[in-house]
Design a protein around this motif. Structure first.
Motif, PDB file in Angstrom:
ATOM      1  N   LYS A 144       2.177   1.763  -3.632  1.00 17.82           N
ATOM      2  CA  LYS A 144       1.265   2.258  -4.431  1.00 17.82           C
ATOM      3  C   LYS A 144       0.715   3.611  -4.153  1.00 17.82           C
ATOM      4  O   LYS A 144       0.511   4.361  -5.108  1.00 17.82           O
ATOM      5  CB  LYS A 144       0.067   1.109  -4.266  1.00 17.82           C
ATOM      6  CG  LYS A 144      -1.113   1.541  -5.204  1.00 17.82           C
ATOM      7  CD  LYS A 144      -2.092   0.356  -5.059  1.00 17.82           C
ATOM      8  CE  LYS A 144      -3.328   0.943  -3.922  1.00 17.82           C
ATOM      9  NZ  LYS A 144      -4.154  -0.075  -3.678  1.00 17.82           N
ATOM     10  N   SER A 145       0.350   3.874  -2.889  1.00 13.44           N
ATOM     11  CA  SER A 145      -0.337   5.342  -2.613  1.00 13.44           C
ATOM     12  C   SER A 145       0.603   6.412  -1.598  1.00 13.44           C
ATOM     13  O   SER A 145       0.129   7.393  -1.786  1.00 13.44           O
ATOM     14  CB  SER A 145      -1.510   5.075  -1.827  1.00 13.44           C
ATOM     15  OG  SER A 145      -1.157   4.472  -0.477  1.00 13.44           O
ATOM     16  N   LYS A 200      -3.005   4.935   6.365  1.00 12.71           N
ATOM     17  CA  LYS A 200      -4.110   4.060   5.826  1.00 12.71           C
ATOM     18  C   LYS A 200      -4.670   2.978   6.715  1.00 12.71           C
ATOM     19  O   LYS A 200      -5.896   2.511   6.739  1.00 12.71           O
ATOM     20  CB  LYS A 200      -3.541   3.267   4.500  1.00 12.71           C
ATOM     21  CG  LYS A 200      -4.479   2.527   3.835  1.00 12.71           C
ATOM     22  CD  LYS A 200      -5.761   2.972   3.308  1.00 12.71           C
ATOM     23  CE  LYS A 200      -6.747   2.088   2.390  1.00 12.71           C
ATOM     24  NZ  LYS A 200      -7.640   2.718   1.484  1.00 12.71           N
ATOM     25  N   GLU A 250       0.830  -1.200   0.079  1.00 13.40           N
ATOM     26  CA  GLU A 250      -0.112   0.063  -0.097  1.00 13.40           C
ATOM     27  C   GLU A 250       1.069   1.216  -0.074  1.00 13.40           C
ATOM     28  O   GLU A 250       0.432   1.972  -0.773  1.00 13.40           O
ATOM     29  CB  GLU A 250      -0.774  -0.027   1.140  1.00 13.40           C
ATOM     30  CG  GLU A 250      -2.079   1.215   1.353  1.00 13.40           C
ATOM     31  CD  GLU A 250      -2.731   1.252   0.328  1.00 13.40           C
ATOM     32  OE1 GLU A 250      -3.002   2.302  -0.165  1.00 13.40           O
ATOM     33  OE2 GLU A 250      -3.420   0.281  -0.159  1.00 13.40           O
ATOM     34  N   ASN A 302     -11.731   6.537   5.370  1.00 16.52           N
ATOM     35  CA  ASN A 302     -10.970   5.550   4.693  1.00 16.52           C
ATOM     36  C   ASN A 302     -10.126   4.882   5.228  1.00 16.52           C
ATOM     37  O   ASN A 302      -9.479   3.953   4.572  1.00 16.52           O
ATOM     38  CB  ASN A 302     -10.442   6.461   3.332  1.00 16.52           C
ATOM     39  CG  ASN A 302     -11.611   7.005   2.795  1.00 16.52           C
ATOM     40  OD1 ASN A 302     -12.826   6.299   2.460  1.00 16.52           O
ATOM     41  ND2 ASN A 302     -11.369   8.128   2.007  1.00 16.52           N
ATOM     42  N   ASP A 304      -1.473  10.823   6.725  1.00 12.22           N
ATOM     43  CA  ASP A 304      -0.931  10.001   5.530  1.00 12.22           C
ATOM     44  C   ASP A 304      -0.810   8.602   6.116  1.00 12.22           C
ATOM     45  O   ASP A 304       0.006   8.198   5.434  1.00 12.22           O
ATOM     46  CB  ASP A 304       0.211  10.790   5.391  1.00 12.22           C
ATOM     47  CG  ASP A 304       1.121  10.798   6.788  1.00 12.22           C
ATOM     48  OD1 ASP A 304       0.678  10.718   7.542  1.00 12.22           O
ATOM     49  OD2 ASP A 304       2.419  11.187   6.688  1.00 12.22           O
ATOM     50  N   LEU A 341       0.649   5.898   1.434  1.00 11.17           N
ATOM     51  CA  LEU A 341       0.143   6.154   2.792  1.00 11.17           C
ATOM     52  C   LEU A 341       0.965   5.076   3.792  1.00 11.17           C
ATOM     53  O   LEU A 341       0.974   3.773   3.388  1.00 11.17           O
ATOM     54  CB  LEU A 341      -1.446   5.848   2.675  1.00 11.17           C
ATOM     55  CG  LEU A 341      -2.215   6.735   1.827  1.00 11.17           C
ATOM     56  CD1 LEU A 341      -3.656   6.267   1.836  1.00 11.17           C
ATOM     57  CD2 LEU A 341      -2.125   8.112   2.617  1.00 11.17           C
TER      58      LEU A 341
END
Length: 187
Positions: A24-25, A94, A21, A131, A92, A27
């Protein structure tokens, strides 16, 4: 809540999830253990079985942070320090992953008012975003924990989604039984 027998790959899977993750992001993940000693042991062994999975990336542990390619990706914290972060923001981040929320044996104990402390941390973590996700990982050594009582959860004996509270219980271990070597000690 992910409750499986030992060796089903809970910790490795969530290490992989957190690092993937981040790649990818961007986060981050907050990796939670109960006590400082557990945290120290976790950090010292964290990269052992996962580092080669991300061979093209540089993973380094410094202090309470796992850096991926020079950037902080996973922050480590123990639950006993949760009071210290009450006014923190996790913009920042997830995931919050509580690794080993179920205590095994009689050598260790849940901290005083642990579920209330965790609930406060959970509120801080989720404060400004819906989220984010929280995962609680544990070995299936008992069906009753302070968390099952606090959150009024059914036994860990299958996959259930409690839609009214957005809680997923995942306990798919083929036989639904508590690990044999712990059954008598925790009855």
């Amino acid at each position: 809540f992910v409750v499986l027998k030992r060796g089903f790959g809970k910790t490795w899977t969530f290490k992989e999830l957190a690092i993937s993750e981040f790649l990818k992001s961007g986060l981050k993940t907050l990796w939670l253990r109960r006590y400082k000693l557990e945290l120290r042991e976790t950090k010292s062994k964290f990269l052992g079985d996962i580092v080669n999975h991300f061979g093209n990336h540089k993973l380094i542990m410094k202090g309470n942070t796992l850096f991926v390619d020079g950037k902080p990706a996973i922050e480590f914290m123990c639950l006993t320090q949760a009071q210290d972060v009450k006014s923190s923001t996790y913009a920042d981040f997830k995931y919050l992953i509580f690794d080993e929320f179920i205590i095994e044996g009689k050598a260790k104990y849940y901290i005083g008012e642990e579920c209330t402390v965790f609930s406060s941390l959970m509120s801080t973590f989720l404060r400004d975003s819906k989220n984010r996700k929280i995962f609680m990982l544990g070995n299936k050594v008992t069906t009753v924990t302070p968390y099952t009582l606090y959150f009024n959860l059914p036994d860990f004996d299958g996959v259930r989604y409690l839609a009214n509270r957005s809680i997923l219980l995942y306990c798919k271990d083929n036989d639904g039984e508590i690990e044999d070597n712990y059954k008598d000690a925790h009855s």
